[in-house]
Design a protein around this motif. Structure first.
Motif, PDB file in Angstrom:
ATOM      1  N   ARG A 176      31.161 104.737  41.082  1.00 27.85           N
ATOM      2  CA  ARG A 176      31.293 104.477  39.711  1.00 27.85           C
ATOM      3  C   ARG A 176      30.223 103.639  38.997  1.00 27.85           C
ATOM      4  NH1 ARG A 176      36.565 104.580  38.261  1.00 27.85           N
ATOM      5  NH2 ARG A 176      38.000 105.309  39.754  1.00 27.85           N
ATOM      6  N   ARG A 177      29.310 103.030  40.040  1.00 27.63           N
ATOM      7  CA  ARG A 177      28.081 102.130  39.626  1.00 27.63           C
ATOM      8  C   ARG A 177      26.982 102.754  40.421  1.00 27.63           C
ATOM      9  NH1 ARG A 177      27.542  98.388  43.414  1.00 27.63           N
ATOM     10  NH2 ARG A 177      29.549  98.073  44.679  1.00 27.63           N
ATOM     11  N   GLU A 178      25.824 102.081  40.225  1.00 28.16           N
ATOM     12  CA  GLU A 178      24.788 102.470  41.092  1.00 28.16           C
ATOM     13  C   GLU A 178      24.724 101.637  42.421  1.00 28.16           C
ATOM     14  OE1 GLU A 178      20.059 101.128  41.289  1.00 28.16           O
ATOM     15  OE2 GLU A 178      20.822 102.113  39.412  1.00 28.16           O
TER      16      GLU A 178
ATOM     17  N   HIS B 211      25.607 107.997  37.927  1.00 30.04           N
ATOM     18  CA  HIS B 211      25.449 107.747  39.157  1.00 30.04           C
ATOM     19  C   HIS B 211      26.115 108.767  40.619  1.00 30.04           C
ATOM     20  CE1 HIS B 211      23.534 104.077  38.009  1.00 30.04           C
ATOM     21  NE2 HIS B 211      24.544 103.846  37.636  1.00 30.04           N
TER      22      HIS B 211
END
Length: 418
Positions: free
Chosen positions: A323-325, A32
């Motif tokens: 770190r994430r979508e 991401h």
């Protein structure tokens, strides 16, 4: 060489497995933060062109009555690293696509999504650009539109056709074709295993503490070859390659390629993001402010180190921030290719009615970007994202976010109406 599964990428930064470790068969999680960087690199180009009317010197296509030293500094900083970052990501994801799908499929994919927009969209964008220049002369009563001064050594005829802001498409296709051809020869001569081990060792070197210096060498050579003691690479604005740009951006592409060949290389680079950003913050003002007083070779070295320090630092910073979508970041990353392809003449058109107004520079910048981005994002959502154009440019179709929200709203309202 490794061959982890990865979805196709329209431009550098599409979906891919994480670099630290191989993914399980059939899995294809996205990186991401690299998606965000890819979209950011393209959108920074939009900001850069929106700032150009305010640069001192009055040499832009549509010049504003106001000049801004802050705009000049911002353009200088963006120029240091933006295209190097973009080309590095192109090499990183190119390595993954090739090892998943094979060389033939990778080449076809690059020709379709990166090569084809230049001859298909280029003429339309050129007409719009000329229209903006004519409108600028008429509205501002600048007199008949005059041809810009010509360089006696500039290419003529077909090779002299302008590529405008789409020059990077042609250069990226050229670099990808050369890399695929050279790789095929090396694999044939050395064997796949030896070639893979060599590629992995180079990736290990680029991820080492000395990697920043090593990776900056092609950038510095490109600046030295183009001459003039400049701190930024001169782009090829016609169909004829420019040596400095070819050297610098081929080096960036290969850096991403080799970093991908070593599974832990990118993670190791990202861990030193504070150090790299510190180097960038020290060398950037030295490069931009002192370049007129420094020898050309010194300017080339400091600019190359500063540019790559930004790239390496931003890789690590974004790895920690994304770190994430994040839905809106993912959406902008998906739309950034379309936005960048079409933004240039629209920025010129938007700048014309504002150029002679006494509004502050920041207000003009916000108005210009607001109007242009609204038009481009709306057209992307309704015309590109759910259509064959989205399939062509991005490799997939997605539902329109606006229509999906409207459908959800109707679904929620209908029971109460009934």
């Amino acid at each position: 060489m490794s061959s982890h599964p990865v979805p196709a990428a329209p431009t550098p930064g599409s979906s891919a497995p994480p670099s630290p470790a191989p993914t399980a068969p059939g899995a294809s999680p996205r990186l991401h933060h690299l998606d965000a960087l890819r979209g950011g690199a393209l959108l920074l180009g939009v900001l850069l062109h929106a700032l150009m009317p305010f640069l001192p010197g009055g040499y832009w296509l549509v010049d504003d009555v106001h000049e801004s030293g802050i705009a000049l500094g911002a353009v200088g900083v963006i120029h240091l690293f933006r295209m190097v970052l973009f080309m590095m990501l192109a090499g990183y994801f190119g390595h993954m696509v090739l090892h998943r799908r094979g060389a033939g499929s990778y080449v076809r994919d690059r020709l379709l999504r990166i090569g084809l927009p230049l001859p298909t969209l280029g003429p339309v964008l050129f007409v719009l650009m000329v229209g903006a220049l004519v409108l600028n002369d008429v509205v501002r009563d600048l007199g008949p539109l005059s041809a810009p001064p010509t360089d006696p050594g500039a290419p003529t005829g077909f090779l002299g056709l302008p590529t405008m802001h789409l020059w990077f498409l042609l250069l990226l296709v050229e670099i990808a074709l050369v890399v695929v051809a050279v790789r095929a020869v090396l694999v044939r001569v050395l064997g796949a295993d030896r070639a893979g081990r060599l590629s992995s060792r180079i990736g290990d070197l680029l991820a080492s503490r000395a990697g920043l210096v090593v990776v900056a060498v092609p950038y510095a050579l490109g600046l030295i070859v183009q001459g003039g003691g400049m701190a930024s690479i001169t782009e090829p604005y016609t169909l004829v390659p420019v040596a400095g740009a070819s050297i610098a951006y081929s080096g960036a592409f290969l850096a991403g390629w080799f970093l991908r060949s070593r599974p832990d290389a990118l993670t190791r680079v990202e861990r030193r993001w504070v150090l790299h950003l510190g180097i960038a913050l020290v060398l950037t003002p030295v490069t931009l402010l002192l370049s007129p007083m420094l020898p050309g070779a010194v300017v080339a070295l400091t600019a190359a180190l500063a540019g790559w320090a930004w790239v390496y630092g931003l890789l690590g910073l974004c790895a920690r921030l994304v770190r994430r979508e994040i839905p809106w970041v993912r959406y902008l990353a998906d739309s950034s290719y379309w936005v960048y392809l079409l933004h240039f003449p629209l920025l010129l058109l938007a700048a014309v009615p504002l150029a002679d107004l006494g509004l502050p520079v920041l207000v003009k910048l916000v108005l210009t970007l607001g109007v242009v981005m609204a038009v481009l994002l709306l057209s992307y959502d309704l015309m590109v994202r759910p259509s064959w154009i989205g399939k062509w440019l991005n490799g997939h179709r997605r539902p329109s976010a606006l229509l999906a929200r409207r459908g959800t709203w109707r679904t929620r309202r209908e029971p109460s109406v009934a």
